[in-house]
Motif scaffolding. Structure first.
Motif, PDB file in Angstrom:
ATOM      1  N   ALA A  58     -24.324 -12.762  -2.398  1.00  0.00           N
ATOM      2  CA  ALA A  58     -24.012 -14.343  -2.711  1.00  0.00           C
ATOM      3  C   ALA A  58     -23.916 -14.384  -3.979  1.00  0.00           C
ATOM      4  CB  ALA A  58     -25.412 -14.922  -1.910  1.00  0.00           C
ATOM      5  N   ALA A  59     -24.594 -14.070  -4.774  1.00  0.00           N
ATOM      6  CA  ALA A  59     -24.443 -14.196  -6.282  1.00  0.00           C
ATOM      7  C   ALA A  59     -23.008 -13.898  -6.554  1.00  0.00           C
ATOM      8  CB  ALA A  59     -25.297 -13.374  -7.138  1.00  0.00           C
ATOM      9  N   VAL A  60     -22.443 -12.688  -6.386  1.00  0.00           N
ATOM     10  CA  VAL A  60     -21.218 -12.351  -6.806  1.00  0.00           C
ATOM     11  C   VAL A  60     -19.921 -13.593  -6.346  1.00  0.00           C
ATOM     12  CG1 VAL A  60     -19.378 -10.646  -6.482  1.00  0.00           C
ATOM     13  CG2 VAL A  60     -21.799  -9.859  -7.154  1.00  0.00           C
ATOM     14  N   LEU A  61     -20.445 -13.874  -5.159  1.00  0.00           N
ATOM     15  CA  LEU A  61     -19.312 -14.736  -4.412  1.00  0.00           C
ATOM     16  C   LEU A  61     -19.754 -16.253  -4.929  1.00  0.00           C
ATOM     17  CD1 LEU A  61     -19.314 -12.974  -0.970  1.00  0.00           C
ATOM     18  CD2 LEU A  61     -17.507 -12.916  -2.806  1.00  0.00           C
ATOM     19  N   GLU A  62     -20.540 -16.558  -5.713  1.00  0.00           N
ATOM     20  CA  GLU A  62     -20.896 -17.966  -5.847  1.00  0.00           C
ATOM     21  C   GLU A  62     -19.834 -18.758  -6.759  1.00  0.00           C
ATOM     22  OE1 GLU A  62     -24.447 -20.565  -7.917  1.00  0.00           O
ATOM     23  OE2 GLU A  62     -24.513 -18.512  -8.002  1.00  0.00           O
ATOM     24  N   PRO A  63     -19.043 -18.017  -7.635  1.00  0.00           N
ATOM     25  CA  PRO A  63     -18.035 -18.915  -8.170  1.00  0.00           C
ATOM     26  C   PRO A  63     -16.920 -19.221  -7.254  1.00  0.00           C
ATOM     27  CG  PRO A  63     -18.718 -16.935  -9.615  1.00  0.00           C
ATOM     28  CD  PRO A  63     -19.127 -16.814  -8.193  1.00  0.00           C
ATOM     29  N   PHE A  64     -16.511 -18.351  -6.301  1.00  0.00           N
ATOM     30  CA  PHE A  64     -15.422 -18.650  -5.267  1.00  0.00           C
ATOM     31  C   PHE A  64     -16.164 -19.985  -4.414  1.00  0.00           C
ATOM     32  CE2 PHE A  64     -14.457 -14.042  -5.763  1.00  0.00           C
ATOM     33  CZ  PHE A  64     -13.373 -14.304  -6.652  1.00  0.00           C
ATOM     34  N   ALA A  65     -17.388 -20.213  -4.095  1.00  0.00           N
ATOM     35  CA  ALA A  65     -17.951 -21.093  -3.230  1.00  0.00           C
ATOM     36  C   ALA A  65     -18.125 -22.243  -3.913  1.00  0.00           C
ATOM     37  CB  ALA A  65     -19.357 -20.640  -2.780  1.00  0.00           C
ATOM     38  N   VAL A  66     -18.047 -22.437  -5.147  1.00  0.00           N
ATOM     39  CA  VAL A  66     -18.119 -23.557  -6.194  1.00  0.00           C
ATOM     40  C   VAL A  66     -16.736 -24.076  -6.223  1.00  0.00           C
ATOM     41  CG1 VAL A  66     -18.482 -24.421  -8.374  1.00  0.00           C
ATOM     42  CG2 VAL A  66     -20.254 -22.894  -7.331  1.00  0.00           C
ATOM     43  N   VAL A  67     -15.602 -23.351  -6.176  1.00  0.00           N
ATOM     44  CA  VAL A  67     -14.398 -23.859  -6.136  1.00  0.00           C
ATOM     45  C   VAL A  67     -13.591 -24.048  -4.931  1.00  0.00           C
ATOM     46  CG1 VAL A  67     -14.424 -23.555  -8.738  1.00  0.00           C
ATOM     47  CG2 VAL A  67     -13.366 -21.846  -7.179  1.00  0.00           C
ATOM     48  N   GLU A  68     -14.427 -23.545  -3.815  1.00  0.00           N
ATOM     49  CA  GLU A  68     -13.852 -23.398  -2.403  1.00  0.00           C
ATOM     50  C   GLU A  68     -12.760 -22.487  -2.301  1.00  0.00           C
ATOM     51  OE1 GLU A  68     -13.271 -27.523  -1.697  1.00  0.00           O
ATOM     52  OE2 GLU A  68     -15.675 -28.145  -1.529  1.00  0.00           O
ATOM     53  N   GLN A  69     -12.858 -21.530  -2.787  1.00  0.00           N
ATOM     54  CA  GLN A  69     -11.597 -20.396  -2.938  1.00  0.00           C
ATOM     55  C   GLN A  69     -12.020 -19.235  -2.203  1.00  0.00           C
ATOM     56  OE1 GLN A  69      -8.313 -20.834  -4.133  1.00  0.00           O
ATOM     57  NE2 GLN A  69      -8.776 -22.897  -3.996  1.00  0.00           N
ATOM     58  N   ALA A  70     -12.829 -19.280  -1.339  1.00  0.00           N
ATOM     59  CA  ALA A  70     -13.625 -17.881  -0.858  1.00  0.00           C
ATOM     60  C   ALA A  70     -12.468 -17.278  -0.097  1.00  0.00           C
ATOM     61  CB  ALA A  70     -14.890 -18.170   0.002  1.00  0.00           C
ATOM     62  N   GLY A  71     -12.250 -15.798  -0.168  1.00  0.00           N
ATOM     63  CA  GLY A  71     -11.397 -15.123   0.467  1.00  0.00           C
ATOM     64  C   GLY A  71      -9.829 -15.189   0.354  1.00  0.00           C
ATOM     65  N   GLN A  72      -9.719 -15.748  -1.021  1.00  0.00           N
ATOM     66  CA  GLN A  72      -8.345 -15.983  -1.572  1.00  0.00           C
ATOM     67  C   GLN A  72      -8.085 -15.240  -2.738  1.00  0.00           C
ATOM     68  OE1 GLN A  72      -7.136 -20.368  -1.811  1.00  0.00           O
ATOM     69  NE2 GLN A  72      -8.796 -20.564  -0.085  1.00  0.00           N
ATOM     70  N   TRP A  73      -8.816 -14.611  -3.238  1.00  0.00           N
ATOM     71  CA  TRP A  73      -8.782 -13.664  -4.659  1.00  0.00           C
ATOM     72  C   TRP A  73      -9.306 -12.340  -4.452  1.00  0.00           C
ATOM     73  CZ3 TRP A  73      -6.815 -16.053  -8.972  1.00  0.00           C
ATOM     74  CH2 TRP A  73      -6.906 -17.303  -8.828  1.00  0.00           C
ATOM     75  N   ASP A  74      -8.783 -11.275  -4.802  1.00  0.00           N
ATOM     76  CA  ASP A  74      -8.917  -9.968  -5.045  1.00  0.00           C
ATOM     77  C   ASP A  74      -9.720  -9.661  -6.259  1.00  0.00           C
ATOM     78  OD1 ASP A  74      -7.935  -9.585  -2.592  1.00  0.00           O
ATOM     79  OD2 ASP A  74      -5.820  -8.945  -3.300  1.00  0.00           O
ATOM     80  N   VAL A  75     -10.660  -8.887  -6.201  1.00  0.00           N
ATOM     81  CA  VAL A  75     -11.472  -8.684  -7.770  1.00  0.00           C
ATOM     82  C   VAL A  75     -11.484  -6.987  -7.678  1.00  0.00           C
ATOM     83  CG1 VAL A  75     -13.593  -8.608  -8.754  1.00  0.00           C
ATOM     84  CG2 VAL A  75     -12.801 -10.658  -7.403  1.00  0.00           C
ATOM     85  N   LYS A  76     -11.171  -6.716  -8.676  1.00  0.00           N
ATOM     86  CA  LYS A  76     -11.137  -5.060  -9.159  1.00  0.00           C
ATOM     87  C   LYS A  76     -12.013  -4.998 -10.272  1.00  0.00           C
ATOM     88  CE  LYS A  76      -8.508  -1.058  -9.271  1.00  0.00           C
ATOM     89  NZ  LYS A  76      -7.346  -0.431  -9.249  1.00  0.00           N
ATOM     90  N   ALA A  77     -13.247  -4.538 -10.279  1.00  0.00           N
ATOM     91  CA  ALA A  77     -14.071  -4.386 -11.282  1.00  0.00           C
ATOM     92  C   ALA A  77     -14.528  -3.063 -11.726  1.00  0.00           C
ATOM     93  CB  ALA A  77     -15.415  -5.376 -11.414  1.00  0.00           C
ATOM     94  N   ARG A  78     -14.926  -2.920 -13.034  1.00  0.00           N
ATOM     95  CA  ARG A  78     -15.727  -1.782 -13.542  1.00  0.00           C
ATOM     96  C   ARG A  78     -16.968  -2.184 -13.965  1.00  0.00           C
ATOM     97  NH1 ARG A  78     -14.537   2.637 -11.616  1.00  0.00           N
ATOM     98  NH2 ARG A  78     -14.986   3.917 -13.587  1.00  0.00           N
ATOM     99  N   ILE A  79     -17.799  -1.592 -13.807  1.00  0.00           N
ATOM    100  CA  ILE A  79     -19.407  -2.165 -14.027  1.00  0.00           C
ATOM    101  C   ILE A  79     -20.114  -0.880 -14.715  1.00  0.00           C
ATOM    102  CG2 ILE A  79     -21.564  -3.253 -13.387  1.00  0.00           C
ATOM    103  CD1 ILE A  79     -19.699  -3.722 -10.556  1.00  0.00           C
ATOM    104  N   HIS A  80     -20.762  -1.051 -15.681  1.00  0.00           N
ATOM    105  CA  HIS A  80     -21.706   0.100 -15.974  1.00  0.00           C
ATOM    106  C   HIS A  80     -23.017  -0.700 -16.829  1.00  0.00           C
ATOM    107  CE1 HIS A  80     -19.415  -0.817 -19.753  1.00  0.00           C
ATOM    108  NE2 HIS A  80     -20.427  -0.293 -20.389  1.00  0.00           N
ATOM    109  N   GLY A  81     -24.134   0.126 -16.954  1.00  0.00           N
ATOM    110  CA  GLY A  81     -25.140  -0.192 -17.425  1.00  0.00           C
ATOM    111  C   GLY A  81     -26.293  -1.006 -16.442  1.00  0.00           C
ATOM    112  N   GLY A  82     -27.433  -1.218 -17.006  1.00  0.00           N
ATOM    113  CA  GLY A  82     -28.303  -2.332 -16.272  1.00  0.00           C
ATOM    114  C   GLY A  82     -28.555  -1.647 -14.751  1.00  0.00           C
TER     115      GLY A  82
END
Length: 129
Positions: free
Chosen positions: A45-69
């Motif tokens: 839910a935290a990751v998807l929150e920006p899409f919910a705020v601008v009402e764009q859920a399910g309309q964007w693809d995200v490809k991410a590299r994450i490290h640390g923490g």
């Protein structure tokens, strides 16, 4: 977003570099889908929150590299990267994202342990005798 840009998000000691493009809501986080990478509903839910705020859920693809923490820091880092990407793509989304607090980098980190103490602030137990 015509030219592909990489947006950086940070939280605690985690760093996420995300590429956000218009699509069908596909997530690839370190080569794994969202459901496999963040196993709890709270983190997803935290990751998807920006899409919910601008009402764009399910309309964007995200490809991410994450490290640390840990998982919480990584979810916060991805959230910030996505919010920055959306704010750059459409200037009218900047205001609602900012009001929701999604464009602010959370600067809190773990405080270092001090000498003479058990933890950062916890003193040794006092013994009268």
């Amino acid at each position: 977003m015509a030219d592909t840009k990489i947006f950086t998000g940070r939280r605690k000691s985690a760093v996420a570099r995300a590429r956000v493009t218009r699509g069908s809501g596909q997530f690839e986080l370190n080569g794994r889908p969202l459901e496999n990478y963040f196993t709890t509903e709270k983190l997803r839910a935290a990751v998807l929150e920006p899409f919910a705020v601008v009402e764009q859920a399910g309309q964007w693809d995200v490809k991410a590299r994450i490290h640390g923490g840990g998982t919480t820091g990584q979810a916060g880092a991805v959230r910030l990267a996505i919010a920055r990407a959306l704010a750059e793509d459409s200037p009218e989304w900047r205001t609602p994202l900012k009001q929701a607090g999604l464009l602010t980098r959370d600067a809190r980190k773990v405080e270092r342990k001090k000498y003479g103490l058990k933890k950062a602030r916890r003193a040794p137990q006092f013994s009268k005798r």
